[in-house]
Structures are given as C-alpha cells and as structure tokens.
Design an enzyme around this catalytic site. Structure first.
Site, mmCIF file in Angstrom:
data_model
loop_
_atom_site.group_PDB
_atom_site.id
_atom_site.type_symbol
_atom_site.label_atom_id
_atom_site.label_comp_id
_atom_site.label_asym_id
_atom_site.label_seq_id
_atom_site.Cartn_x
_atom_site.Cartn_y
_atom_site.Cartn_z
ATOM 1 N N HIS A 51 45.204 49.745 43.769
ATOM 2 C CA HIS A 51 44.177 49.375 42.487
ATOM 3 C C HIS A 51 44.836 48.315 41.714
ATOM 4 O O HIS A 51 46.137 48.607 41.230
ATOM 5 C CB HIS A 51 43.816 50.519 41.621
ATOM 6 C CG HIS A 51 42.406 50.178 41.062
ATOM 7 N ND1 HIS A 51 41.097 50.141 41.624
ATOM 8 C CD2 HIS A 51 42.235 49.892 39.838
ATOM 9 C CE1 HIS A 51 40.279 49.730 40.633
ATOM 10 N NE2 HIS A 51 40.929 49.567 39.677
ATOM 11 N N SER A 60 36.833 46.293 40.087
ATOM 12 C CA SER A 60 36.884 47.358 39.476
ATOM 13 C C SER A 60 35.761 47.733 38.464
ATOM 14 O O SER A 60 34.705 47.680 38.977
ATOM 15 C CB SER A 60 38.108 47.457 38.626
ATOM 16 O OG SER A 60 38.663 48.741 38.176
ATOM 17 N N ASP A 85 44.043 54.140 46.255
ATOM 18 C CA ASP A 85 43.294 53.615 45.074
ATOM 19 C C ASP A 85 42.283 54.844 44.928
ATOM 20 O O ASP A 85 41.667 55.184 45.958
ATOM 21 C CB ASP A 85 42.447 52.486 45.367
ATOM 22 C CG ASP A 85 41.689 51.859 44.202
ATOM 23 O OD1 ASP A 85 41.440 52.815 43.157
ATOM 24 O OD2 ASP A 85 40.815 50.856 44.125
#
Ligand SMILES: *[C@@H]1O[C@H](CO)[C@@H](O)[C@H](O)[C@H]1NC(C)=O
Ligand SMILES: *[C@@H]1O[C@H](CO)[C@@H](O)[C@H](O)[C@H]1NC(C)=O
Length: 419
Positions: A389, A201, A359
C-alpha cells in the site's frame, strides 16, 4: 572509562535497529528502504500523538507539519531530476472549480480544434493527509498530461479534521460536475467522450463513489468514460478479509490505521475501534445489515481461491448493539461504494483496478473488480505480487521504489489504451 561510550553506542544502535527493523514478506524488494520509511512514519505519528496529548496541536496537523518539514529538507538536498525535465511544456495553474480548489495541468499540444483527453485525479491519504500538489502525485499528473496529451485536474478536496464525510465526497462531486459541463470541456478543448477519473486509496474511494453518483444521474449528458482505482478503500463492514488479516501489520497501512481513518472520516467515536477490528459492528444480530447487503462483500464467494487460501470468515453472532445506528454512514454507499446494488454497478464505465498483494485493501479492490464484471462492466485488474500500500505515490525521488515506477508505468499504459 573508555568502555562507556562504546556500550552507549552499541545500545543506541540496537535500539534504533529494533525500532526500524520489521520482518517483511519475502517478495518485497528494497526492504530496508521500506523499513526506514515506515520507521520515519511511526516516529512522526508518535511525535504527533505526544503533541496532541500535550494540547499543542491536533495530531493530524502535526503529521502534516512534520511531513512538510521533511519534504523541505529533502528538497534542499537537491533533486537530481529537475522539474522541467518531468514536465516539459505542461502549463500548471492553481484555480477553483465551482469553488473547489484544483490544480490544472494543460498539455502543450492541442487546443484550437484538437481535442484532448481529460482526467480528474483524487489523491489518497486517508481523507486526512496528502495533497495532489506534492511529490509523486504532482509528478505523475504532469507525466499523464504531457505523455498522454491530457488535461488533468487534481482536486484539493477538504480533509479531516477540518471536515468529515460527506464533505470531501461532495467537494469531489462538485468539481466533477463542473469539469464535465459542456462549457468547461469546450474551454479546455477536451473530448467529452474521453474524460476519466482516477484516485488512489481514499482518493480511489472518492472516485468510485463519484462515478456511481454520476452514472445514475439521468440528466447528465457527459459522464466519465473510464475510472482508474488504485488500491481503493471500498467497504466498512469487514475488517477481517484475508488481506486485512494477512497484512494487518504491514507498512505503511496497518489494519488499525485503516480503521482509525474510517472512524475519523465518518465522524465516529474512536473508542469503537476495537469493536470494528473484530467485526462486532457487523454482527449477524444487526438486522439493518440485510443478507443482500452482506452478499455484496462476501469474500468467500467473491474472491478467487488463490486469495482465499485457508482463511476463515470472521462472522460474529452477537455483537455490540447499535454501532451501525450510531454511525449510519457505515452503510452509506457514498462512503462504501462496494455496498452499491448491481443495477448501479452496471452503469459504471470501463474500469482499471490496481491491487497489491501486501495491502490490507487488496480484497476491497478484488471484490469490486469481480462485482463490476458480474454487472457487465469491462474491468482490468493489475495485481502486483510485490506491491504494498502506498507504492503508487512512492515512485519519484527521494522516496522512489522500483515497484512504484512499475505501477505508474502500468497505470499510464492502461490510460493510454483506454482513455
Ligand atoms: C432531472 O431533471 C428534471 C427536470 O428538470 C428534474 O425534475 C429531476 O429532478 C432531475 N433529476 C435528477 C436526478 O437530478
Ligand atoms: C464484541 O461484542 C461482544 C458481545 O457484545 C462483547 O462481549 C465483546 O467484548 C465485544 N468485543 C470488543 C472488542 O469490544
């Protein structure tokens, strides 16, 4: 009246169910676990917003505080797997690399003439939350160190609201340069040809940006030999890619949160959020965004048809003037690595990109994979149809998802073959 408690109970149960229940895509396994996690997260964010509004504490610090309390509670409930089992023989120390705090994991084998692999790890959390010392991150880094005979360095870069861009990036760059120096590699018996960097991320964002910077540094003899990017954040100009639209309400990262994380990181005014959500900042009348730059994240060209489906690009003719001038970091490649020119991408090392179907950041990762490939870089893209995610850091008790475990195994297996 005996009816009243019953009515109250039913009402409360309905209210809780209403708060927790969320329609999720069919492919998502263990949907109730994800709904509960999301509800806990939303409650934490709501509580933090009230605390902030009352002037008690910054909402980010409240979220960190609540998360820590929650983790503490979970720990006292007992972890069925002891730490020792996960980390047989790995030596863990909290030290600094050129002034940047890092957690170092040294495998039991090696040293004394046996060179080992090296891996720098950058955790996610929207440049505001998280720590490599916590939960799944710590457990995964121990596993990598132990099973792949790797010296792992997990960087505790500074976060928002204490700092903004470029500070977190510069912390990671400083730690990376120190790690790659011949003295440090020799000190920990690391093979200079087998040093990688990984991140998930926001950590994937930092990893990609640091790799680009080092790859183009002609004076540097040792460079990262691989990069592993787990659902990385890569661009600021299009918040209406098919994945942003398809997953805009998907836990645990709805589109509005992602845009908020960007505004925080780039030290921009939060009132810009509605405009960014409708791509007003990257309207065609913004002449600083050249057609060449736009082409670097044109999903209508860069995505395979399977992901484009019947989505239409959101390109605004006339937007709100001056947002990009007001927030120049929106166009800074160190913040948005997908904007890098092909010549820079061509110098990047072999790459692993993990993407999840559910995501908002799926297309950021897919577009980067395609552009790196076009520049001649060897790329492995592991795409998880049932992934969402955050699953990479939700793989260990007590918040362990089956898909999280699979994702971690895939990551380890790629590192095993390629690092
Ligand atoms: C590389 O080293 C030379 C000579 O020391 C220096 O002039 C130059 O600025 C350096 N380049 C970079 C990219 O650091
Ligand atoms: C986007 O820009 C247009 C043109 O300036 C403006 O009319 C519109 O209100 C803006 N949208 C948002 C959500 O601010």
């Amino acid at each position: 009246m005996r009816l009243r408690p019953v009515v109250v109970t039913v009402f409360l149960a309905a209210a809780v169910a209403y708060f927790v229940y969320l329609p999720l895509p069919e492919k998502i396994q263990e949907p109730w676990k994800l709904m509960l996690l999301d509800a806990a997260f939303r409650a934490t964010v709501g509580f933090a917003a009230i605390q902030d509004w009352l002037g008690f504490d910054h909402y980010i610090r409240s979220i960190r505080w609540s998360t820590e309390r929650l983790e503490g509670m979970m720990k006292t409930m007992g972890d069925p797997r002891s730490d020792g089992e996960v980390s047989s023989g790995v030596k863990v120390s909290d030290i600094t690399f050129a002034g940047v705090p890092v957690r170092l994991y040294e495998p039991p084998a090696g040293g004394e003439g046996h060179l080992r692999r090296g891996l720098m790890f950058l955790h996610g959390g929207g440049w505001a939350l998280g720590s490599g010392k916590k939960g799944s991150y710590d457990a995964t880094n121990r596993r990598v160190s132990d099973e792949l005979n790797t010296v792992v360095v997990s960087v505790e870069y500074r976060l928002y609201p204490e700092v903004h861009f470029p500070e977190p990036y510069l912390d990671c760059l400083t730690a990376a340069k120190h790690f790659l120096s011949p003295e440090v590699l020799a000190k920990y018996s690391i093979d200079p040809e087998r040093v990688g960097v990984a991140g998930d991320s926001a950590g994937g964002n930092l990893a990609a940006a640091v790799v680009q910077e080092l790859a183009t540094d002609a004076n540097r003899t040792v460079k990262f030999s691989v990069q592993a990017l787990i659902y990385p954040v890569l661009q600021t100009l299009d918040f209406s890619t098919p994945s942003f639209v398809q997953n805009q309400h998907m836990p645990i990262l709805p589109r509005a949160y992602m845009v908020q994380f960007w505004l925080q990181y780039l030290n921009a005014d939060f009132s810009l959020r509605p405009q960014l959500m409708v791509n007003n900042h990257s309207a065609l009348d913004q002449s600083v965004i050249t057609p060449e730059l736009r082409a670097r994240l044109d999903w209508t060209v860069l995505l395979p048809p399977k992901f484009k489906k019947d989505h239409k690009p959101l390109v605004v003719d006339k937007g709100s003037n001056g947002i990009v001038k007001q927030v120049p970091a929106l166009l800074d490649v160190r913040a948005a690595p997908l904007l890098a020119e092909p010549e820079v991408l061509a110098k990047c090392p072999r790459t692993y990109i993990l993407t999840c179907e559910h995501d908002v950041l799926r297309d950021d990762g897919l577009m980067y994979a395609r552009r790196l490939q076009d520049a001649g870089v060897t790329v492995t893209n592991d795409h998880y149809e049932d992934g969402f995610h955050g699953c990479f850091s939700l793989s260990f008790w007590p918040v362990d998802f089956e898909v999280g475990k699979r994702v971690i195994n895939g990551y380890l297996s790629w590192l095993h073959t390629n690092l």
